[in-house]
Design a protein around this motif. Structure first.
Motif, PDB file in Angstrom:
ATOM      1  N   ASP A  88      -4.785   0.599  -0.365  1.00 26.65           N
ATOM      2  CA  ASP A  88      -4.245  -0.430   0.496  1.00 26.65           C
ATOM      3  C   ASP A  88      -5.400  -1.279   0.484  1.00 26.65           C
ATOM      4  O   ASP A  88      -6.488  -0.738   1.124  1.00 26.65           O
ATOM      5  N   SER A 111      -4.826  -4.201   2.788  1.00 27.66           N
ATOM      6  CA  SER A 111      -4.566  -5.070   3.649  1.00 27.66           C
ATOM      7  C   SER A 111      -5.647  -5.134   4.626  1.00 27.66           C
ATOM      8  O   SER A 111      -6.527  -4.322   4.779  1.00 27.66           O
ATOM      9  N   SER A 141      -1.768  -5.139  -0.977  1.00 27.99           N
ATOM     10  CA  SER A 141      -1.590  -5.626   0.334  1.00 27.99           C
ATOM     11  C   SER A 141      -0.003  -6.304   0.262  1.00 27.99           C
ATOM     12  O   SER A 141       0.844  -5.390  -0.043  1.00 27.99           O
ATOM     13  N   THR A 182       1.190  -5.694   4.009  1.00 31.40           N
ATOM     14  CA  THR A 182       1.509  -4.490   3.379  1.00 31.40           C
ATOM     15  C   THR A 182       2.871  -4.618   2.816  1.00 31.40           C
ATOM     16  O   THR A 182       3.866  -4.563   3.684  1.00 31.40           O
TER      17      THR A 182
END
Length: 425
Positions: A49, A51, A85, A125
């Protein structure tokens, strides 16, 4: 070549008029060897991840963890790194590279770690895009039947339309396995559980960012240690019988019933994923037509098959009797795992009710969970439950909800709900 054995535990005696037959099948694999990385038969993808919410300690720790994981990938393994993201990006091989995945070797290892170090946080996300990209990358290496991925996030899947994640999960099911991890307290257990359940992986909470590296390292080591790319559990039942369910019950509870594929009109196959040297337990339930007292019948034949070849088999039997001493016996294996499956459901339903503000239902469900944990000897579940409820009487499931519980404690209980204890034999 791997050696599989199948051992059946049941009480085969049924009372007059009974139709349902239950059995626990313990499948053990030995001499599985390691993943066939050197021959290009293995592929690994790490999804991190990136983000905006990952900014700071979480992303720093995640980058370090991904670099540690890269060190555990065996030479010859096809691999790639994805930054996720609200869109998914192939971080390595670099976006301008000709190949979507490359085989691990010292130069690729160094460059992959350099690419991971350049990750920066931004955006939202949308995990469906991560999984879709992973699926596309895996599809470029058809010579690698063993495909495993790790997905790490710290947040909710809130940057895409409702249902998008479920749609992609359904589309990629059966294409690769995926272990899903959440760091911190701001992600949704049910979202990652949906991914891991469908993709024959595990879901877990990493409470502290500094613990990500150890978890990633263990996941990749386990993936590399599995020398059987894919095995299936086959269940034959006689004409007119109905397979009620097929569940993995150890080391975790996973319902395989809806994943049945047809081998022939009387036999269904259920995916179990890759194997190393290990043992797993499965609960098989079959409904047959009742027969007169004194009759015997083969209720099911459970087989383990790899690459279409049957390597082991166990028989589930039914014998009708009017002897109460025989029919009243409860198989300790069946009783234990029935309780463990109910325990997982009680925990999840109790926490869902608590989150919805239904304290009465939450108290009843979590009280039942405490009772089941006590009955099945699941001390870890009892310990986790004590962080969420005050236990007045474990034997009767009398509890009181704690006030102002830590969300991390609730998430730890939820993610661990499907982990079971082995039956004592």
């Amino acid at each position: 070549m791997a050696v599989f054995t199948a051992e059946v535990f049941q009480n085969e005696f049924l009372p007059d008029g009974a139709t349902d037959v239950h059995a626990i099948v313990t499948v053990t694999s030995s001499e599985a060897g390691t993943a066939a990385a050197s021959s290009g038969g293995v592929a690994e993808i790490i999804m991190v991840d990136t983000s905006g919410s990952m900014s700071g300690r979480n992303l720093d720790a995640a980058k370090h963890a991904a670099q540690v994981a890269v060190d555990q990938i065996a030479d010859g393994t096809w691999f790639a790194i994805i930054g996720g993201s609200h869109v998914a990006q192939r971080v390595f091989p670099y976006p301008n590279a000709v190949l979507d995945m490359v085989q691990m070797e010292p130069g690729a290892r160094a460059e992959a770690k350099r690419a991971i170090g350049s990750l920066r946080p931004s955006g939202g996300t949308a995990m469906s895009t991560w999984l879709a990209l992973a699926d596309r990358l895996f599809a470029t290496v058809p010579q690698a039947p063993q495909r495993h991925a790790i997905l790490l996030t710290d947040g909710k899947n809130e940057s895409e339309p409702r249902g998008a994640l479920s749609s992609v999960v359904s589309r990629v099911t059966g294409h690769f396995q995926c272990d899903a991890r959440g760091v911190g307290a701001n992600w949704q257990v049910d979202e990652l559980r949906e991914i891991s359940t469908a993709l024959l992986g595990t879901v877990d909470l990493i409470a502290r960012p500094e613990d990500i590296a150890a978890d990633f390292s263990a996941l990749v080591q386990r993936s590399m240690s599995r020398g059987v790319a894919d095995a299936e559990l086959r269940v034959w039942a006689p004409q007119g019988a109905q397979v009620l369910f097929v569940r993995q019950v150890s080391p975790t509870v996973e319902d395989l019933t809806t994943r049945r594929s047809v081998v022939n009109p009387l036999t269904g196959a259920y995916p179990t994923g890759s194997w190393g040297d290990e043992s797993r337990d499965y609960h098989v339930a079959v409904r047959v037509a009742s027969k007169p007292v004194g009759s015997e019948q083969l209720a099911a034949r459970v087989q383990v098959a790899v690459g279409g070849e049957v390597l082991s088999s166990g028989l589930v039997k039914a014998r009708w009797s009017d002897d109460d001493a025989l029919t009243a016996r409860i198989s300790p294996e069946v009783a234990h795992y029935t309780g463990q499956a109910e325990l997982a459901s009680a925990i999840q339903e109790g926490l869902a009710a608590k989150a919805a503000g239904d304290e009465a239902t939450a108290t009843v469900k979590l009280g039942r969970a405490v009772q089941l944990a006590q009955e099945t000897g699941n001390d870890e579940a009892t310990s986790r439950l004590r962080r969420v409820v005050d236990i007045d009487d474990a034997d009767h499931g009398t509890v009181r909800l704690k006030r102002n519980t830590d969300r991390l404690d609730e998430m730890a209980l939820d993610t661990a709900s499907t982990k079971t204890t082995r039956v004592r034999r």
